[in-house]
Design an enzyme around this catalytic site. Structure first.
Site, short mmCIF file in Angstrom:
data_model
loop_
_atom_site.label_atom_id
_atom_site.label_comp_id
_atom_site.label_asym_id
_atom_site.label_seq_id
_atom_site.Cartn_x
_atom_site.Cartn_y
_atom_site.Cartn_z
CG ASP A 151 31.78 -14.81 -16.66
OD1 ASP A 151 31.85 -13.62 -17.03
OD2 ASP A 151 32.44 -15.73 -17.18
CG HIS A 160 23.93 -3.71 12.73
ND1 HIS A 160 24.05 -2.46 12.16
CD2 HIS A 160 22.65 -3.79 13.16
CE1 HIS A 160 22.90 -1.83 12.26
NE2 HIS A 160 22.03 -2.61 12.87
CG ASP A 216 17.34 -9.78 14.40
OD1 ASP A 216 16.46 -10.11 13.59
OD2 ASP A 216 17.55 -8.59 14.74
CG ASP A 243 13.13 -7.97 11.92
OD1 ASP A 243 14.02 -8.70 12.38
OD2 ASP A 243 13.17 -6.72 11.98
CG HIS A 301 17.86 -1.24 19.62
ND1 HIS A 301 16.55 -1.63 19.72
CD2 HIS A 301 18.59 -2.25 20.15
CE1 HIS A 301 16.49 -2.85 20.26
NE2 HIS A 301 17.72 -3.24 20.55
CG HIS A 311 12.04 -1.70 12.13
ND1 HIS A 311 11.60 -2.59 11.18
CD2 HIS A 311 12.86 -2.42 12.96
CE1 HIS A 311 12.14 -3.78 11.41
NE2 HIS A 311 12.90 -3.72 12.49
CG HIS A 354 15.02 -1.38 9.01
ND1 HIS A 354 16.17 -0.81 9.49
CD2 HIS A 354 14.80 -2.45 9.81
CE1 HIS A 354 16.62 -1.52 10.52
NE2 HIS A 354 15.80 -2.53 10.72
CD GLU A 369 13.68 -4.51 16.40
OE1 GLU A 369 14.80 -5.01 16.54
OE2 GLU A 369 13.21 -4.17 15.29
CE1 TYR A 389 20.96 -6.33 22.19
CE2 TYR A 389 20.05 -4.19 22.83
CZ TYR A 389 19.97 -5.36 22.10
OH TYR A 389 18.87 -5.57 21.28
NE ARG A 410 17.36 -7.45 18.15
CZ ARG A 410 18.69 -7.51 18.05
NH1 ARG A 410 19.46 -6.93 18.95
NH2 ARG A 410 19.28 -8.17 17.07
CD GLU A 444 13.00 -7.79 15.34
OE1 GLU A 444 14.07 -8.42 15.26
OE2 GLU A 444 12.74 -6.78 14.66
N1 GLY Z 1 16.84 -7.42 11.82
C1 GLY Z 1 16.88 -6.03 11.72
C2 GLY Z 1 16.14 -5.39 12.79
O1 GLY Z 1 15.75 -6.03 13.74
O2 GLY Z 1 15.84 -4.23 12.73
MN MN Z 2 13.67 -5.41 13.51
MN MN Z 3 15.47 -8.14 13.70
#
Ligand code: GLY
Ligand code: MN
Ligand code: MN
Length: 462
Positions: free
Chosen positions: A37, A244, A261, A272, A355, A359, A366, A409, A413, A430, A432
């Protein structure tokens, strides 16, 4: 209906692009069962909310080319409202939301064929809502059954995302203000998590990633945020090399870095932010060397972010600095990979930086919006990817405009591998930030949390 209601103004801009006899259909998100439920926390559909500011479930919006808006929403129902909460209801909706008409959602199947009749094109978001295509198909079939009586049935189905994505890409003053506030809340949350980590370690406590996650959540909600904009990453030590990773139970140890993050969502808009900090507040030599390199690459990306530049410019600026830095610190061996130009050309940096540098950011973390410049979409070139060998069709990257919002960002790594100096093994970094593009450059709205290594150390000592 002309109105100074921002949502009505957006609907008018959509209507003007549908064609005189066009019609657009936009549902909000479905409610999703979690178990028995209990549902997952409801989150409205971003497109629907962008056009209505209405956050209730069970709602649909229809816009027609003549500028009329019709809302379908949950009907008033005292018994259901006792259990589930207040419903606006169709009677109050026109005044509250500046729509021209409103019906109970129970009338959707009866009204939609009538609304679709004598239109030439039906627009809806393609591939967003499961089952929407067949639902529209069913309504069109009902219109078709009436063509022998002289009715016209839409002959075109068009993707409404094409219109809405372009509109959402450039944020107006109100949206920018909400995004600034979201970023400020998230920045405070990052500061709290850094401080908690240092404090608990000073006190000899068993610190876990979830302790820091709890601190983030606490500050998000204190600031009025409804929920995190995405699953928070709190990654201690080697976990930072899992892109991730999610906040879990791993111990946060003295001497290791922590990568967080995390960003809150405020009134429908995401933030973000990533910061990487020493768990106990003091960078080691190798950690500091890589941290300063990532920060220098971010500085270069920030300097490349301004109206008139391309979306890919910050990424290219980042890669140049990182590639040179990888050679300088010995992550890459010039005898094996060659010059910095070779590192970039052959994408040798990809081992440590896999990466993109950013974005779009907005209602969705995103966010929507084409990364190709619309005025140059026909200018296709081909290139062969040096790593996969795949032939890639390239179109010119988007030209940045004031009011676009993007993340910057860069990261590094370092997984243990042959030839990689051991002192760098398992370091993941990272940094960002969120940037609003301006005519002269960009406004970093997430710098409420420090980014320089010395400043992070100072705040963790406090
Ligand atoms: N937190 C997702 C990214 O940095 O794209
Ligand atoms: Mn991001
Ligand atoms: Mn992020």
């Amino acid at each position: 209906m002309s109105s100074n209601n921002i949502y009505a103004q957006r609907r008018a801009r959509v209507a003007a692009q549908l064609g005189e006899d066009g019609i657009a259909i936009i549902p909000t998100a479905p409610e999703r069962p979690r178990n028995r439920d209990s549902d997952f926390l409801f989150r409205h559909d971003s497109y629907f909310y962008y056009l209505t500011g209405f956050a209730e479930p069970k709602a649909w919006l229809v816009i027609t080319g003549d500028g009329r808006s019709t809302l379908f929403c949950a009907p008033k129902d005292l018994e259901r409202e006792i259990w589930d909460g207040f419903r606006l209801g169709p009677q109050a909706a026109p005044a509250a939301l500046s729509v021209d008409a409103a019906y109970s959602v129970d009338e959707l199947d009866a009204q939609l064929p009538k609304l679709l009749e004598n239109r030439d094109a039906v627009w809806y978001p393609f591939a967003i809502h499961e089952g929407l295509e067949s639902r529209v198909g069913g309504w069109l079939n009902q219109v078709r059954a009436r063509v022998r009586y002289g009715a016209l049935c839409p002959e075109q189905q068009r993707d409404l995302c094409a219109i809405l994505d372009e509109m959402r890409l450039v944020k107006d003053a109100g949206e920018q203000d909400t995004m600034r506030r979201a970023a400020q809340i998230s920045a405070r949350a990052h500061i709290r998590a850094m401080r908690l980590s240092a404090k608990m370690l000073r006190e000899g406590q068993d610190v876990r990633e979830y302790h820091l996650d709890a601190e983030l959540l606490h500050e998000f909600r204190l600031g009025g945020s409804q929920y995190p904009a995405y699953g928070s990453i709190v990654a201690a030590g080697a976990n930072a090399c899992v892109l991730h990773y999610r906040a879990d139970v791993a111990p946060v140890r003295k001497g290791e870095l922590v990568l967080i993050d995390a960003g809150c969502e405020l009134d429908g808009y995401a933030s973000d932010i990533t910061r990487t900090f020493p768990a106990d507040g003091k960078f080691s030599g190798p950690q500091r060397a890589l941290y300063d390199l990532v920060l220098a690459s971010q500085d270069a990306a920030v300097a490349a972010t301004r109206a008139g530049a391309r979306f890919t410019d910050p990424h290219e600026a980042t890669v140049k600095v990182l590639a040179q830095g990888m050679l300088d610190v010995g992550l890459l061996d010039a005898n094996k990979v060659g010059s910095v130009e070779d590192v970039i050309e052959k994408r040798a940096y990809f081992q440590f930086y896999m990466h993109r540098t950013g974005h779009w950011l907005g209602m969705d973390v995103h966010d929507c919006g084409s990364y190709v410049e619309p005025s140059e979409v026909g200018e296709v070139s081909e290139r062969k990817d040096p790593l996969s060998g795949e032939v890639i069709k390239n179109r010119p990257s988007r030209v940045l405009q004031p009011g676009m919002v993007l993340t910057i960002e860069p990261g590094l790594y370092v997984r243990p591998a042959e030839g990689v100096p051991e002192k760098f093994h398992n370091i993941g970094i990272r940094i960002e930030d969120d940037a609003i593009v301006t005519a002269e450059g960009c406004e970093l709205i997430s710098r409420g949390v420090p980014v320089k290594a010395d400043e992070i150390e100072a705040l963790m000592r406090a």
